[in-house]
Scaffold this active site. Structure first.
Site, PDB file in Angstrom:
ATOM      1  N   ASP A 102       1.059  -0.995   0.475  1.00 23.99           N
ATOM      2  CA  ASP A 102      -0.050  -0.141   0.360  1.00 23.99           C
ATOM      3  C   ASP A 102       1.167   1.626  -0.078  1.00 23.99           C
ATOM      4  O   ASP A 102       0.529   1.971   1.050  1.00 23.99           O
ATOM      5  CB  ASP A 102      -0.981  -0.176   1.163  1.00 23.99           C
ATOM      6  CG  ASP A 102      -0.303  -0.579   2.711  1.00 23.99           C
ATOM      7  OD1 ASP A 102       0.968  -0.369   2.398  1.00 23.99           O
ATOM      8  OD2 ASP A 102      -0.657   0.222   3.599  1.00 23.99           O
ATOM      9  N   ASP A 109       6.703   1.065   2.032  1.00 27.16           N
ATOM     10  CA  ASP A 109       6.501   0.389   1.276  1.00 27.16           C
ATOM     11  C   ASP A 109       7.468   0.096  -0.070  1.00 27.16           C
ATOM     12  O   ASP A 109       7.671   0.116  -0.854  1.00 27.16           O
ATOM     13  CB  ASP A 109       5.103   0.660   0.497  1.00 27.16           C
ATOM     14  CG  ASP A 109       3.808  -0.048   1.341  1.00 27.16           C
ATOM     15  OD1 ASP A 109       3.104  -1.032   1.378  1.00 27.16           O
ATOM     16  OD2 ASP A 109       4.051   0.625   2.434  1.00 27.16           O
ATOM     17  N   ASN A 123      -2.249   2.974   3.581  1.00 24.17           N
ATOM     18  CA  ASN A 123      -1.761   4.398   3.972  1.00 24.17           C
ATOM     19  C   ASN A 123      -2.614   4.962   2.776  1.00 24.17           C
ATOM     20  O   ASN A 123      -2.711   6.810   3.021  1.00 24.17           O
ATOM     21  CB  ASN A 123      -0.421   4.288   3.332  1.00 24.17           C
ATOM     22  CG  ASN A 123       0.531   3.207   4.375  1.00 24.17           C
ATOM     23  OD1 ASN A 123       0.168   3.409   5.163  1.00 24.17           O
ATOM     24  ND2 ASN A 123       1.726   2.853   3.489  1.00 24.17           N
ATOM     25  N   THR A 141       2.496  -6.073   2.492  1.00 30.78           N
ATOM     26  CA  THR A 141       3.264  -5.041   3.704  1.00 30.78           C
ATOM     27  C   THR A 141       2.165  -4.059   3.735  1.00 30.78           C
ATOM     28  O   THR A 141       2.317  -2.407   4.006  1.00 30.78           O
ATOM     29  CB  THR A 141       4.916  -4.450   2.913  1.00 30.78           C
ATOM     30  OG1 THR A 141       3.971  -4.077   2.025  1.00 30.78           O
ATOM     31  CG2 THR A 141       5.559  -5.570   2.752  1.00 30.78           C
ATOM     32  N   PHE A 182      -0.873  -0.651  12.910  1.00 34.78           N
ATOM     33  CA  PHE A 182      -1.622  -0.048  11.539  1.00 34.78           C
ATOM     34  C   PHE A 182      -2.685  -1.155  10.473  1.00 34.78           C
ATOM     35  O   PHE A 182      -3.078  -1.328  10.100  1.00 34.78           O
ATOM     36  CB  PHE A 182      -1.314   0.819  10.188  1.00 34.78           C
ATOM     37  CG  PHE A 182      -2.124   1.776   9.276  1.00 34.78           C
ATOM     38  CD1 PHE A 182      -2.804   2.401   9.525  1.00 34.78           C
ATOM     39  CD2 PHE A 182      -2.125   0.950   8.428  1.00 34.78           C
ATOM     40  CE1 PHE A 182      -4.272   2.420   8.709  1.00 34.78           C
ATOM     41  CE2 PHE A 182      -2.714   1.102   6.741  1.00 34.78           C
ATOM     42  CZ  PHE A 182      -3.717   2.459   7.286  1.00 34.78           C
ATOM     43  N   ASN A 183      -1.473  -1.915   9.932  1.00 37.44           N
ATOM     44  CA  ASN A 183      -2.168  -3.117   9.762  1.00 37.44           C
ATOM     45  C   ASN A 183      -2.479  -4.016   9.586  1.00 37.44           C
ATOM     46  O   ASN A 183      -3.791  -4.527   8.717  1.00 37.44           O
ATOM     47  CB  ASN A 183      -0.496  -3.532   8.337  1.00 37.44           C
ATOM     48  CG  ASN A 183       0.403  -2.847   7.166  1.00 37.44           C
ATOM     49  OD1 ASN A 183      -0.801  -1.560   6.996  1.00 37.44           O
ATOM     50  ND2 ASN A 183       1.367  -3.213   7.547  1.00 37.44           N
ATOM     51  N   HIS A 195       9.608   0.584   8.109  1.00 38.81           N
ATOM     52  CA  HIS A 195       9.166  -1.269   8.037  1.00 38.81           C
ATOM     53  C   HIS A 195       9.260  -2.009   7.431  1.00 38.81           C
ATOM     54  O   HIS A 195       9.714  -3.666   7.495  1.00 38.81           O
ATOM     55  CB  HIS A 195       7.383  -1.059   9.028  1.00 38.81           C
ATOM     56  CG  HIS A 195       6.962  -0.037  10.021  1.00 38.81           C
ATOM     57  ND1 HIS A 195       7.690  -0.153  10.899  1.00 38.81           N
ATOM     58  CD2 HIS A 195       6.965   1.698   9.442  1.00 38.81           C
ATOM     59  CE1 HIS A 195       6.819   1.067  12.016  1.00 38.81           C
ATOM     60  NE2 HIS A 195       6.388   1.607  11.349  1.00 38.81           N
ATOM     61  N   ASP A 196       8.705  -1.588   6.240  1.00 39.83           N
ATOM     62  CA  ASP A 196       8.277  -2.630   5.175  1.00 39.83           C
ATOM     63  C   ASP A 196       9.078  -3.247   4.746  1.00 39.83           C
ATOM     64  O   ASP A 196       9.051  -4.859   4.358  1.00 39.83           O
ATOM     65  CB  ASP A 196       7.494  -2.536   4.095  1.00 39.83           C
ATOM     66  CG  ASP A 196       5.844  -1.917   4.817  1.00 39.83           C
ATOM     67  OD1 ASP A 196       5.134  -2.276   5.937  1.00 39.83           O
ATOM     68  OD2 ASP A 196       5.901  -1.060   4.121  1.00 39.83           O
TER      69      ASP A 196
HETATM   70  C1  BDR Z   1       2.537  -0.346   8.877  1.00 34.67           C
HETATM   71  O1  BDR Z   1       1.540   0.530   8.546  1.00 34.67           O
HETATM   72  C2  BDR Z   1       2.183   1.773   7.772  1.00 34.67           C
HETATM   73  O2  BDR Z   1       2.034   3.282   7.959  1.00 34.67           O
HETATM   74  C3  BDR Z   1       3.673   1.045   6.801  1.00 34.67           C
HETATM   75  O3  BDR Z   1       3.685   1.586   5.582  1.00 34.67           O
HETATM   76  C4  BDR Z   1       3.467   0.284   7.523  1.00 34.67           C
HETATM   77  O4  BDR Z   1       3.347  -1.371   6.452  1.00 34.67           O
HETATM   78  C5  BDR Z   1       3.658   0.248   9.867  1.00 34.67           C
HETATM   79  O5  BDR Z   1       2.478  -0.025  11.277  1.00 34.67           O
HETATM   80 CA    CA Z   2       2.635  -0.915   4.393  1.00 36.00          CA
END
Ligand code: BDR
Ligand code: CA
Length: 319
Positions: free
Chosen positions: A15, A20, A44, A129, A170-171, A244-245
């Site tokens: 996303d 990402d 996102n 991701t 979030f994800n 993160h991703d």
């Molecule tokens: C995740 O949420 C998004 O903001 C980032 O792309 C990552 O996949 C982190 O919580």
């Molecule tokens: Ca992401």
């Protein structure tokens, strides 16, 4: 055997999103990864923005042959919530991006996933991701292809606290029912959560190394970190943004980068305050059969060397 023959086939479902974007660059750059497709999901930003961003990132990377297909516009059950408060209006705010140099695949994300899985001579790794919606839809609509999946490795959840809410990342918050369906499928599953990715901070030295690269891919990456870092500072008081991703892709390229613990994994679907929180039973208090590996420790120097070398090699190739 050429390196392309031995490269690991993957589908990257994402996303994009600043982190990402770096994951896409890393997947394109690595000879150990055979990027079969990029599929997009809301998260996102809106699905249209995420899809345009994916095309632009691949264009920046000089990669025009990987098919990109548009996926879910919203979660399976709950109301749509987006992450623009972190990634900006476009989902990838900051530097100017090139216009897409190639067209979107005409298939939807789930159909492209199915077609790639059916066509691949060897099992395919699914890297997720963003929210898990597209994969859950694949499992619902095309269960016959799921044995062709080698494993699912996803960025999401945490063994500790959340970010979108105090307890939910979030994800996993964005579509918890989808994640639980994927867990229940019994597919081999690896979770790269916030407890791991908060070890992957783009500290000033990392951003300086991007900025010192004499090409547009390095400059763009540095500017992404600037925008992302500002959001992380304003929302969570972080001094540097967690990238993160790309940890998912990095784990596939170099299996020694991350240590793992096998555990029982579930996602909270009911909690009044904790919906979307991942439950990782690291001390086996429930006594349930383990069903996932969760990432615990990161070799951060090796991680940044890998990511920065990838960005630099792409930039030099396209200069
Ligand atoms: C995740 O949420 C998004 O903001 C980032 O792309 C990552 O996949 C982190 O919580
Ligand atoms: Ca992401």
């Amino acid at each position: 055997m050429t390196s392309a023959d031995s490269a690991l086939p993957i589908i990257l479902d994402c996303d994009p999103g600043h982190d990402d974007a770096v994951a896409i660059l890393l997947a394109v750059a690595s000879e150990k990864i055979d990027l079969k497709a990029v599929t997009t999901c809301f998260g996102n930003c809106s699905i249209d923005d995420a899809t345009r961003n994916a095309l632009q990132i691949l264009t920046l990377a000089g990669e025009h042959d990987v098919p990109v297909a548009k996926g879910a516009a919203g979660p399976l059950v709950q109301e749509l919530e987006l992450g623009n408060y972190v990634h900006g209006e476009s989902g990838l705010d900051g530097p100017a991006m090139p216009a897409p140099a190639f067209a979107l695949d005409e298939r939807d994300a789930v159909t492209l996933m199915k077609d790639v899985l059916e066509a691949s001579a060897t099992p395919v790794t699914m890297v997720i991701t963003g929210p898990m919606t597209n994969l859950a839809q694949l499992f619902r609509n095309h269960p016959a292809v799921t044995p062709r999946i080698r494993e699912v490795i996803f960025m999401g959840g945490s063994t500790e606290r959340g970010n979108h809410t105090p307890s939910a990342e979030f994800n996993t918050f964005a579509d918890p029912e989808a994640l639980q369906e994927v867990i229940d499928s019994g597919v081999a599953l690896r979770m790269v959560g916030l407890n791991l990715t908060h070890q992957a901070l783009a500290v000033p030295d990392v951003v300086e190394r991007m900025r010192a690269m004499d090409h547009v891919v390095g400059q763009t990456s540095a500017e992404w970190m600037g925008f992302f870092g500002n959001s992380y500072n304003q929302v969570w008081s972080f001094e540097a943004p967690p990238v993160h991703d790309p940890c998912t892709i990095a784990a596939l390229i170099n299996p020694d980068l991350i240590t793992w613990q096998r555990t029982f994994l579930a996602v909270e679907l009911e909690g009044k305050w904790s919906r979307g929180e991942t439950i990782t039973d690291l001390h086996n208090r429930f006594g349930n059969e383990p069903n996932a590996d969760v990432a615990i420790g990161l070799d951060r120097d090796a991680y940044w060397d890998l990511v920065l070398n990838a960005i630099d090699s792409l930039g030099q190739k396209n200069s």
